[in-house]
Write an enzyme that holds these catalytic residues in place. Structure first.
Site, PDB file in Angstrom:
ATOM      1  CG  ASN A   8      -1.724   1.276   1.358  1.00 19.83           C
ATOM      2  OD1 ASN A   8      -1.868   2.018   0.383  1.00 19.83           O
ATOM      3  ND2 ASN A   8      -2.256   1.534   2.539  1.00 19.83           N
ATOM      4  CD1 TRP A   9       3.462   1.213  -3.080  1.00 17.89           C
ATOM      5  CD2 TRP A   9       3.287   2.500  -4.916  1.00 17.89           C
ATOM      6  NE1 TRP A   9       4.149   0.595  -4.100  1.00 17.89           N
ATOM      7  CE2 TRP A   9       4.064   1.368  -5.231  1.00 17.89           C
ATOM      8  CE3 TRP A   9       3.039   3.448  -5.910  1.00 17.89           C
ATOM      9  CZ2 TRP A   9       4.603   1.165  -6.513  1.00 17.89           C
ATOM     10  CZ3 TRP A   9       3.562   3.241  -7.187  1.00 17.89           C
ATOM     11  CH2 TRP A   9       4.339   2.108  -7.472  1.00 17.89           C
ATOM     12  CE  LYS A  10       0.345   3.518   4.894  1.00 22.25           C
ATOM     13  NZ  LYS A  10      -0.097   3.605   6.274  1.00 22.25           N
ATOM     14  CG  HIS A  94      -6.035   1.855   4.912  1.00 23.52           C
ATOM     15  ND1 HIS A  94      -5.583   2.786   5.817  1.00 23.52           N
ATOM     16  CD2 HIS A  94      -5.010   0.981   4.718  1.00 23.52           C
ATOM     17  CE1 HIS A  94      -4.330   2.485   6.152  1.00 23.52           C
ATOM     18  NE2 HIS A  94      -3.961   1.407   5.503  1.00 23.52           N
ATOM     19  CD  GLU A  96      -3.212   5.454   6.582  1.00 23.19           C
ATOM     20  OE1 GLU A  96      -3.163   5.566   5.347  1.00 23.19           O
ATOM     21  OE2 GLU A  96      -2.298   4.903   7.250  1.00 23.19           O
ATOM     22  CD  GLU A 165      -3.848  -2.664   7.078  1.00 21.75           C
ATOM     23  OE1 GLU A 165      -2.749  -2.921   6.598  1.00 21.75           O
ATOM     24  OE2 GLU A 165      -4.431  -1.588   6.877  1.00 21.75           O
ATOM     25  N   GLY A 171       2.014   2.069  10.558  1.00 23.86           N
ATOM     26  CA  GLY A 171       2.946   3.184  10.415  1.00 23.86           C
ATOM     27  C   GLY A 171       3.628   3.579  11.715  1.00 23.86           C
ATOM     28  CB  SER A 209       4.829  -2.007  11.730  1.00 17.19           C
ATOM     29  OG  SER A 209       4.397  -0.666  11.944  1.00 17.19           O
ATOM     30  N   GLY A 230       2.564  -1.379   4.197  1.00 22.40           N
ATOM     31  CA  GLY A 230       2.629   0.045   3.891  1.00 22.40           C
ATOM     32  C   GLY A 230       4.062   0.500   3.656  1.00 22.40           C
ATOM     33  N   GLY A 231       4.659   1.065   4.697  1.00 21.65           N
ATOM     34  CA  GLY A 231       5.983   1.686   4.575  1.00 21.65           C
ATOM     35  C   GLY A 231       7.018   0.816   3.877  1.00 21.65           C
TER      36      GLY A 231
HETATM   37  C1  PEP Z   1      -1.001   0.042   5.701  1.00 26.59           C
HETATM   38  O1  PEP Z   1      -0.955   1.182   5.297  1.00 26.59           O
HETATM   39  O2  PEP Z   1      -1.937  -0.680   5.358  1.00 26.59           O
HETATM   40  C2  PEP Z   1       0.072  -0.440   6.586  1.00 26.59           C
HETATM   41  C3  PEP Z   1      -0.022  -1.640   7.095  1.00 26.59           C
HETATM   42  O3  PEP Z   1       1.096   0.420   6.824  1.00 26.59           O
HETATM   43  P1  PEP Z   1       2.496   0.082   7.559  1.00 26.59           P
HETATM   44  O4  PEP Z   1       2.987  -1.225   6.987  1.00 26.59           O
HETATM   45  O5  PEP Z   1       3.385   1.232   7.220  1.00 26.59           O
HETATM   46  O6  PEP Z   1       2.208  -0.036   9.013  1.00 26.59           O
END
Ligand code: PEP
Length: 247
Positions: A8-10, A94, A96, A165, A171, A209, A230-231
């Site tokens: 997930n590039w966000k 999500h 966010e 999640e 994040g 994460s 994500g990251g």
């Molecule tokens: C996400 O954005 O779905 C996510 C899991 O982010 P991260 O891996 O950065 O926690």
């Protein structure tokens, strides 16, 4: 079931950095790819990334979809538009989106339904906040979030992907332990099993994460079928190590 890893590039990227990242990922994929791989990219870059991943086995996902079919919804992307481009998956719900855009369980369920109706697989995100976990409400929260979607999509339940999640792990660098994640995944699997005889077909992804170091123990759990990343999906080397752990 084959594992599934979705980045997930966000709201990150540019024409140049996307091209560099995708080229590094595609070149570094295992010679024999035995897991599913996808990247959820900003809508404006879907077509670019589709061209970049062509022939590689990497699927392109959207990060959101409108619950409405078409019309006066400025700024939204419809499921038909995703279908038109051949987009395979879209995230829905999500944290966010729930947190910053006020998406309710009902809206998330309507989005999942809109995607399914156009042949786009929704990756339904559920998860509790830190306050909810500390109040002992984790199970209740994720079951409520998933129940809304199950109720809405009826006999299409087995076509979903579900991502657990925990909001406190997204994040933040804090990961749910493999045991904590497995415990919630088992709850979600049981909830799906009560609704469909095909619950074993629904990939249950863990997100929060996930990184090169924790991917193996997380992905070894009985009910963790993949990751939503994500990251770490923004760094080709890290994303490739997670893919290798799933492969
Ligand atoms: C996400 O954005 O779905 C996510 C899991 O982010 P991260 O891996 O950065 O926690």
């Amino acid at each position: 079931m084959k594992k599934l890893i979705v980045g997930n590039w966000k709201m990150n990227g540019s024409l140049q950095t996307n091209a560099d990242l995708v080229s590094d990922v595609v070149q570094g994929l295992p010679a024999s790819l035995n897991c599913g791989v996808g990247v959820a990219v900003p809508a404006v870059y879907v077509a670019q990334v589709q061209a970049l991943v062509q022939g590689s086995g990497v699927a392109v996902a959207a990060q959101d979809v409108s619950q409405h079919e078409k019309g006066a919804y400025t700024g939204e992307t419809s499921a038909s538009m995703l279908q038109d481009l051949g987009v395979r998956y879209t995230l829905v719900g999500h944290s966010e989106r729930r947190q910053y855009h006020g998406e309710t369980d009902a809206v998330v369920a309507a989005k999942a339904q809109a995607a399914l109706a156009k042949g786009v697989t929704p990756i339904v995100c559920v998860g509790e906040t830190l306050a909810e976990r500390e109040a002992g409400q984790t199970e209740q929260v994720v079951k409520r979030q998933l129940a809304a979607v199950i109720h809405q999509v009826g006999h299409c339940i087995s076509e979903l992907v579900v991502a657990y999640e925990p909001v406190w792990a997204i994040g933040t660098g804090k990961t749910a332990s493999p045991e904590q994640a497995q415990a919630v995944h088992a709850v979600l699997r049981a909830q799906l099993a009560a609704a469909t005889e095909h619950a074993g077909r629904v990939p249950l992804l863990y997100g929060g994460s996930m990184n090169a170091a924790n991917a193996v123990p997380l992905l070894s759990q009985a009910d963790i079928d993949g990751g939503l990343v994500g990251g770490a999906s923004l760094k080709a080397a890290d994303f490739l190590q997670i893919i290798a752990a799933a492969n």
